[in-house]
Scaffold this active site. Structure first.
Site, PDB file in Angstrom:
ATOM      1  N   ALA A  13       0.815  -1.228   0.000  1.00 28.32           N
ATOM      2  CA  ALA A  13       0.000   0.000   0.000  1.00 28.32           C
ATOM      3  C   ALA A  13       0.842   1.268   0.000  1.00 28.32           C
ATOM      4  O   ALA A  13       0.301   2.367  -0.107  1.00 28.32           O
ATOM      5  CB  ALA A  13      -0.918  -0.004   1.229  1.00 28.32           C
ATOM      6  N   ARG A  18       9.518   7.353  -3.673  1.00 25.53           N
ATOM      7  CA  ARG A  18      10.872   7.397  -4.239  1.00 25.53           C
ATOM      8  C   ARG A  18      10.890   7.029  -5.725  1.00 25.53           C
ATOM      9  O   ARG A  18      11.869   7.244  -6.420  1.00 25.53           O
ATOM     10  CB  ARG A  18      11.799   6.450  -3.444  1.00 25.53           C
ATOM     11  CG  ARG A  18      12.147   6.990  -2.070  1.00 25.53           C
ATOM     12  CD  ARG A  18      12.745   5.927  -1.154  1.00 25.53           C
ATOM     13  NE  ARG A  18      11.724   5.067  -0.545  1.00 25.53           N
ATOM     14  CZ  ARG A  18      11.981   4.081   0.301  1.00 25.53           C
ATOM     15  NH1 ARG A  18      13.228   3.826   0.658  1.00 25.53           N
ATOM     16  NH2 ARG A  18      11.005   3.353   0.813  1.00 25.53           N
ATOM     17  N   ASN A 228      12.709   0.381  -4.545  1.00 26.36           N
ATOM     18  CA  ASN A 228      12.123   1.623  -4.031  1.00 26.36           C
ATOM     19  C   ASN A 228      12.210   2.762  -5.029  1.00 26.36           C
ATOM     20  O   ASN A 228      11.491   3.738  -4.917  1.00 26.36           O
ATOM     21  CB  ASN A 228      12.848   2.042  -2.746  1.00 26.36           C
ATOM     22  CG  ASN A 228      12.729   0.962  -1.688  1.00 26.36           C
ATOM     23  OD1 ASN A 228      11.621   0.569  -1.334  1.00 26.36           O
ATOM     24  ND2 ASN A 228      13.854   0.453  -1.213  1.00 26.36           N
TER      25      ASN A 228
HETATM   26  C1  UD1 Z   1      11.323  -1.741   4.803  1.00 30.15           C
HETATM   27  C2  UD1 Z   1      11.720  -2.076   6.237  1.00 30.15           C
HETATM   28  C3  UD1 Z   1      13.220  -2.250   6.326  1.00 30.15           C
HETATM   29  C4  UD1 Z   1      13.657  -3.342   5.372  1.00 30.15           C
HETATM   30  C5  UD1 Z   1      13.173  -3.061   3.953  1.00 30.15           C
HETATM   31  C6  UD1 Z   1      13.407  -4.253   3.071  1.00 30.15           C
HETATM   32  C7  UD1 Z   1      10.049  -0.996   7.640  1.00 30.15           C
HETATM   33  C8  UD1 Z   1       9.753   0.128   8.577  1.00 30.15           C
HETATM   34  N1  UD1 Z   1      11.262  -1.018   7.126  1.00 30.15           N
HETATM   35  O1  UD1 Z   1      11.882  -0.485   4.470  1.00 30.15           O
HETATM   36  O2  UD1 Z   1      13.606  -2.592   7.640  1.00 30.15           O
HETATM   37  O3  UD1 Z   1      15.061  -3.494   5.393  1.00 30.15           O
HETATM   38  O4  UD1 Z   1      11.772  -2.778   3.929  1.00 30.15           O
HETATM   39  O5  UD1 Z   1      13.082  -3.976   1.733  1.00 30.15           O
HETATM   40  O6  UD1 Z   1       9.213  -1.851   7.428  1.00 30.15           O
HETATM   41  N2  UD1 Z   1       3.762  -0.329   2.718  1.00 30.15           N
HETATM   42  C9  UD1 Z   1       2.430  -0.359   3.032  1.00 30.15           C
HETATM   43  N3  UD1 Z   1       1.895   0.668   3.752  1.00 30.15           N
HETATM   44  C10 UD1 Z   1       2.628   1.710   4.204  1.00 30.15           C
HETATM   45  C11 UD1 Z   1       3.997   1.733   3.910  1.00 30.15           C
HETATM   46  C12 UD1 Z   1       4.537   0.693   3.173  1.00 30.15           C
HETATM   47  O7  UD1 Z   1       1.715  -1.290   2.647  1.00 30.15           O
HETATM   48  O8  UD1 Z   1       2.051   2.607   4.855  1.00 30.15           O
HETATM   49  C13 UD1 Z   1       4.335  -1.407   1.909  1.00 30.15           C
HETATM   50  C14 UD1 Z   1       5.025  -0.892   0.639  1.00 30.15           C
HETATM   51  O9  UD1 Z   1       4.118  -0.833  -0.445  1.00 30.15           O
HETATM   52  C15 UD1 Z   1       6.149  -1.900   0.421  1.00 30.15           C
HETATM   53  C16 UD1 Z   1       6.438  -2.430   1.808  1.00 30.15           C
HETATM   54  O10 UD1 Z   1       5.342  -2.079   2.634  1.00 30.15           O
HETATM   55  O11 UD1 Z   1       5.747  -2.961  -0.428  1.00 30.15           O
HETATM   56  C17 UD1 Z   1       7.727  -1.839   2.406  1.00 30.15           C
HETATM   57  O12 UD1 Z   1       7.595  -0.427   2.494  1.00 30.15           O
HETATM   58  P1  UD1 Z   1       8.791   0.533   2.085  1.00 30.15           P
HETATM   59  O13 UD1 Z   1       8.342   1.925   2.275  1.00 30.15           O
HETATM   60  O14 UD1 Z   1       9.326   0.173   0.751  1.00 30.15           O
HETATM   61  O15 UD1 Z   1       9.854   0.180   3.220  1.00 30.15           O
HETATM   62  P2  UD1 Z   1      11.431   0.342   3.171  1.00 30.15           P
HETATM   63  O16 UD1 Z   1      11.773   1.755   3.401  1.00 30.15           O
HETATM   64  O17 UD1 Z   1      11.979  -0.312   1.959  1.00 30.15           O
HETATM   65 CA    CA Z   2      11.094  -1.167   0.131  1.00 28.90          CA
END
Ligand code: UD1
Ligand code: CA
Length: 461
Positions: A13, A18, A228
């Site tokens: 979600a 980025r 990302n």
């Molecule tokens: C996240 C992890 C990090 C890990 C990395 C691996 C967290 C806080 N951090 O960071 O420790 O090393 O992934 O790739 O989890 N998403 C939602 N809802 C939200 C935010 C994100 O569903 O409100 C989903 C995104 O679509 C994505 C996933 O969760 O598929 C990860 O989110 P992202 O923002 O990419 O986290 P990272 O900064 O990569």
């Molecule tokens: Ca990620």
């Protein structure tokens, strides 16, 4: 011990800010499909009781327009972090099932790694997929005390010492529904950016005491790479291409310029295949034996039978090509076209939704649309089937052994009998029911003592 059902939650979600794109991050294309489809396919291969996809409204809207998309979707209205995304999903799973969490932006995760996690869960309360990577920048780092996992620190909150840690978190873990719900209820908003981090549950599980936290490593570090931004997307694209290229070379395909070739889908092939520079193959491609594809061709979802050659800069989409055909250069063969054996299609010819029978030649500058053409037909340069009257498409049928002179227009719907000859420059408006010579009377006239140069002189004075 009682075997628990498994539910897989895929987090997808996030805003994907980025990516600098208003199109959902997980729906960007990698190779031949969306990033999310890789994760979904792997999730399905585990055969879980159910898969819950957490996505935003925009992603849901796009997915609901996709055919055959039947996954339980939960909408996270505001993107308040991965922890909040899990809280949103928590109404949809039960206490007494195993929950596996996958991130939708991590396409190369393998079913083997997930199975290793499932195994590890038998001896733990929480098992995490982690990996040691050379460049851990951007990832959450695994914090350990006396070897035991005590938490995860996100890159942006890590101090210089913590930033040196090479063991990173993938986002993938397994635990029991009851434990996950309890830990989620204990997470707080991160004061700095008002997000709830899923990674907080690890510290909470550790602080509760008594929980056994284990880590599992994937077979290949590539599995934990997240996408990302566009740079990471292109790095993964290159990895996928590299693997496909190596497999093709090992299976005997000659790629004259391997790093200037793209396979965005699957290729099934026979022996003696030669592919030159700049070729792109998309979707499902099947090639027989002894096929040559020259430079710059783009071929999508098509079948090419033995001993055929596709010459330079030809585009082929959803087409079946028979044996011993020579196609191109600079041809465009479109949707639902079928070419039988021994056919020659030459320079600047476009063919759409047509069937062309054996030994027919269309060698220069023609448009053939919605047509059925017999065998041993010769279509002269510049022949056009006029298939569209501005409202509907109409059919052209041409019998065997027809000879069509250059610059002929066939106004569809029209049938041309076998063995007919059509003179060059003819506009054919009516059906030709019997073999004959068809021509239009256009009288050639002469103006004496006239030349282009004289005419220009007159206008200049
Ligand atoms: C996240 C992890 C990090 C890990 C990395 C691996 C967290 C806080 N951090 O960071 O420790 O090393 O992934 O790739 O989890 N998403 C939602 N809802 C939200 C935010 C994100 O569903 O409100 C989903 C995104 O679509 C994505 C996933 O969760 O598929 C990860 O989110 P992202 O923002 O990419 O986290 P990272 O900064 O990569
Ligand atoms: Ca990620």
């Amino acid at each position: 011990m009682l075997k628990l059902d498994t539910t897989i939650i895929i987090l997808a979600a996030g805003k994907g800010s980025r990516m600098k794109s208003d199109y959902p991050k997980v729906l960007h294309i990698l190779g031949d499909k969306t990033i999310l489809e890789y994760v979904l396919n792997t999730a399905k291969s585990i055969n879980p009781k159910k898969i819950i996809l957490v996505c935003n409204n925009n992603t849901k809207k796009i997915l609901s327009n996709m055919k055959n998309f039947s996954i339980e979707i939960v909408v996270q209205k505001e993107q308040k972090g991965t922890g909040d995304a899990l809280i949103t999903a928590s109404k949809n799973f039960l206490d007494n099932e195993n929950i596996i969490v996958l991130y939708g932006d991590m396409p190369l995760i393998s079913s083997i790694s997930i199975k290793k996690l499932q195994e590890s869960k038998k001896k733990s309360d929480l098992s995490l997929l982690t990996s040691n990577i050379k460049n851990p920048s951007g990832y959450g780092r695994i914090l350990r005390k006396n070897g035991y996992v005590i938490g995860i620190i996100e890159e942006k909150y890590a101090n210089n010492q913590e930033k040196l840690i090479k063991e990173v978190y993938s986002g993938t873990f397994i635990t029991q529904g009851k434990d996950l719900k309890r830990w989620l209820s204990k997470i707080h908003y991160n004061n700095h950016n008002q997000e709830i981090y899923a990674t907080e549950i690890i510290k909470i599980a550790y602080l509760e005491g008594g929980n056994i936290i284990k880590t599992v490593k994937p077979l290949n570090y590539k599995e934990i790479l997240g996408i990302n931004n566009k740079l990471q997307l292109s790095i993964l694209e290159k990895m996928i291409q590299q693997e496909k290229i190596e497999n093709l070379l090992l299976s005997g395909v000659t790629l004259k310029d391997p790093y200037n070739f793209n396979l965005r889908g699957t290729l099934k092939h026979g022996e003696n295949i030669e592919i030159d520079s700049g070729v792109i193959l998309e979707g499902n491609i099947i090639l027989g034996n002894n096929i040559k594809i020259n430079a710059g061709c783009i071929i999508k979802n098509s079948f090419i039978n033995h001993h055929s050659q596709i010459k330079e800069y030809t585009i082929i989409e959803n087409v079946k090509i028979g044996k011993n055909c020579i196609i191109g250069p600079f041809c465009h063969l479109r949707n639902k076209t079928i070419l039988k054996n021994n056919i020659h299609i030459g320079n600047y010819v476009e063919i759409k939704e047509s069937i062309i029978n054996e030994k027919t030649k269309i060698k220069h500058l023609s448009y053939i649309g919605n047509s059925k053409i017999g065998s041993q037909v010769n279509i002269g340069a510049g022949t056009i089937t006029c298939n569209y009257d501005g409202f509907k498409k109409s059919k052209t049928t041409i019998g065997d052994n027809v000879f069509i002179g250059s610059n002929t227009e066939l106004i569809a719907p029209i049938n041309i009998s076998k063995n007919t000859t059509i003179a060059a420059g003819t506009t054919v408006r009516k059906n030709v029911d019997k073999p004959c010579l068809v021509y239009n009377t256009k009288k050639q006239k002469y103006k004496e003592n006239w030349s282009y140069i004289n005419k220009n002189k007159k206008t200049n004075t």
